[in-house]
Design a protein around this motif. Structure first.
Motif, PDB file in Angstrom:
ATOM      1  N   LYS A 121       0.828  -1.206   0.000  1.00  0.00           N
ATOM      2  CA  LYS A 121       0.000   0.000   0.000  1.00  0.00           C
ATOM      3  C   LYS A 121       0.861   1.255   0.000  1.00  0.00           C
ATOM      4  CE  LYS A 121      -3.673  -2.301   2.565  1.00  0.00           C
ATOM      5  NZ  LYS A 121      -4.497  -2.293   3.794  1.00  0.00           N
ATOM      6  N   VAL A 173       1.951   8.562  -8.510  1.00  0.00           N
ATOM      7  CA  VAL A 173       1.212   7.293  -8.519  1.00  0.00           C
ATOM      8  C   VAL A 173       1.914   6.301  -9.463  1.00  0.00           C
ATOM      9  CG1 VAL A 173      -0.970   6.242  -9.265  1.00  0.00           C
ATOM     10  CG2 VAL A 173      -0.993   8.249  -7.788  1.00  0.00           C
ATOM     11  N   ALA A 229       4.821   4.751  -7.760  1.00  0.00           N
ATOM     12  CA  ALA A 229       4.405   3.720  -6.796  1.00  0.00           C
ATOM     13  C   ALA A 229       4.012   2.438  -7.522  1.00  0.00           C
ATOM     14  CB  ALA A 229       3.242   4.252  -5.945  1.00  0.00           C
ATOM     15  N   LYS A 230       3.286   2.605  -8.641  1.00  0.00           N
ATOM     16  CA  LYS A 230       2.860   1.433  -9.431  1.00  0.00           C
ATOM     17  C   LYS A 230       4.069   0.645  -9.912  1.00  0.00           C
ATOM     18  CE  LYS A 230      -1.111   2.647 -11.911  1.00  0.00           C
ATOM     19  NZ  LYS A 230      -1.662   3.119 -13.165  1.00  0.00           N
ATOM     20  N   PHE A 256      -3.714   2.334  -3.442  1.00  0.00           N
ATOM     21  CA  PHE A 256      -3.321   3.738  -3.402  1.00  0.00           C
ATOM     22  C   PHE A 256      -4.266   4.494  -2.467  1.00  0.00           C
ATOM     23  CE2 PHE A 256      -2.352   1.646  -7.335  1.00  0.00           C
ATOM     24  CZ  PHE A 256      -1.007   1.940  -7.526  1.00  0.00           C
ATOM     25  N   THR A 285      -8.142   2.113  -5.165  1.00  0.00           N
ATOM     26  CA  THR A 285      -7.881   3.415  -4.546  1.00  0.00           C
ATOM     27  C   THR A 285      -8.791   3.608  -3.339  1.00  0.00           C
ATOM     28  OG1 THR A 285      -9.449   4.398  -6.094  1.00  0.00           O
ATOM     29  CG2 THR A 285      -7.132   4.619  -6.640  1.00  0.00           C
TER      30      THR A 285
END
Ligand code: UTP
Length: 296
Positions: A6, A42, A45-46, A53, A100
């Protein structure tokens, strides 16, 4: 060891350094080349393998939620007009349903408080924390390298970069211990050290992997600098119980919360694009020959 699944994105700040642009538009939605700032973070992070997220939002931030939602009319119109490239680009960036979560900070009491607001959504597992103001440019994302370090060390990981030693008093600074995997053990952590006392010139640049015990500390946390609940104060407390490791990031970092950093990010990311590089480089060269500050 639990995997990092996460990521938390605190987006509830007021963005006062960027007024009037941020009066009605959240700073995270300002555009760097053709994507809002939040999309870069984002995507980072992916790339690091994050599966969920979590956005800590505030007033005036609903447009961030809309950005990550499906826009049926737009998708249909693009399909009808045969704009398959654009449609495919949007669909690629689209999180899958349930990936999300959003929670509201309600009152911007500081970064530490924003992180604490995500406690129930994170639960009892380590999590990535990415400050969306800071966007990074490198072949391999900063968070991906941090996750690799974490998988070798466990504990907590923060990314650091070098600053001008004369500026160290403006940042959170870490002391560097023995190397481990692609990082090093952190020996100490000081928030805004007095000039001349910093243990190094390595500053914390806005990327963290933290253990859930941080939430219990934040819950008890008193207000610190700026009368805000500070994340660094809670991390300092956590260093008494758990190890911290540093990942030295060697790419470029841009602080898009300030107009200067934002403009630099736009130039850097446009120059990074093969379809824009040559023309923009030519324009910058001619501007450098001719442009003068206003009034000169
Ligand atoms: P900043 O201090 O850079 O953001 O916080 P800010 O408060 O929006 O900025 P200025 O100084 O007024 O221009 C770092 C990160 O923490 C978030 C911000 O959104 C930013 O991503 N933050 C800060 C919160 O989510 N809540 C807060 O109460 C404070």
């Amino acid at each position: 060891m639990k995997r990092v699944r996460k990521a938390v994105f605190p987006v509830a700040g007021l963005g006062t350094r960027f007024l009037p642009a941020t009066k009605a538009v959240p700073k995270e939605m300002l555009t760097v080349v053709d994507r809002p700032v939040i999309q870069y973070v984002v995507d980072e992070a992916k790339e690091a393998g994050i599966e969920h997220f979590i956005f800590v939002t505030g007033r005036n931030k609903t447009v961030i939620e809309d950005h990550f939602d499906v826009q049926f009319e737009l998708y249909n119109t693009l399909a009808q007009r045969g704009k398959d490239d654009q449609l495919e680009k949007l669909q690629r960036l689209q999180p899958t349903p349930g990936q999300t979560s959003y929670t509201r900070q309600q009152v911007p009491l500081g970064l530490g408080h924003a992180v604490w607001c995500a406690r129930d959504l994170v639960g009892n597992e380590p999590f990535a924390l990415l400050l969306p103001d800071m966007i990074m440019q490198s072949e391999k994302g900063c968070m991906k390298d941090m996750v690799e370090l974490y998988e070798n060390t466990g504990g907590n990981v923060v990314a650091v970069q070098e600053c001008d030693p004369a500026e160290a008093h403006k940042y959170g600074i870490v002391g560097k211990g023995e190397p481990i995997h692609n990082g090093f053990r952190i020996t100490e952590m000081v928030e805004k050290p007095k000039p001349g006392t910093a243990p190094s010139n390595l500053y914390i640049n806005g990327r963290y992997i933290l253990q859930p015990e941080i939430f219990g500390i934040l819950e008890q946390q008193e207000r610190g600098a700026g009368n805000e609940i500070q994340l660094t104060d809670a991390m300092l407390k956590l260093t008494e119980e758990q190890p911290f490791y540093g990942y030295h990031f060697h790419g470029q970092t841009f602080d898009c919360g300030s107009p200067e950093g934002f403009v630099e990010a736009n130039v850097a990311f446009a120059l990074w694009r093969p379809d824009m590089h040559a023309k923009l480089a030519g324009t910058i060269e001619s501007l450098l020959r001719e442009a003068r500050p206003a009034g000169r």
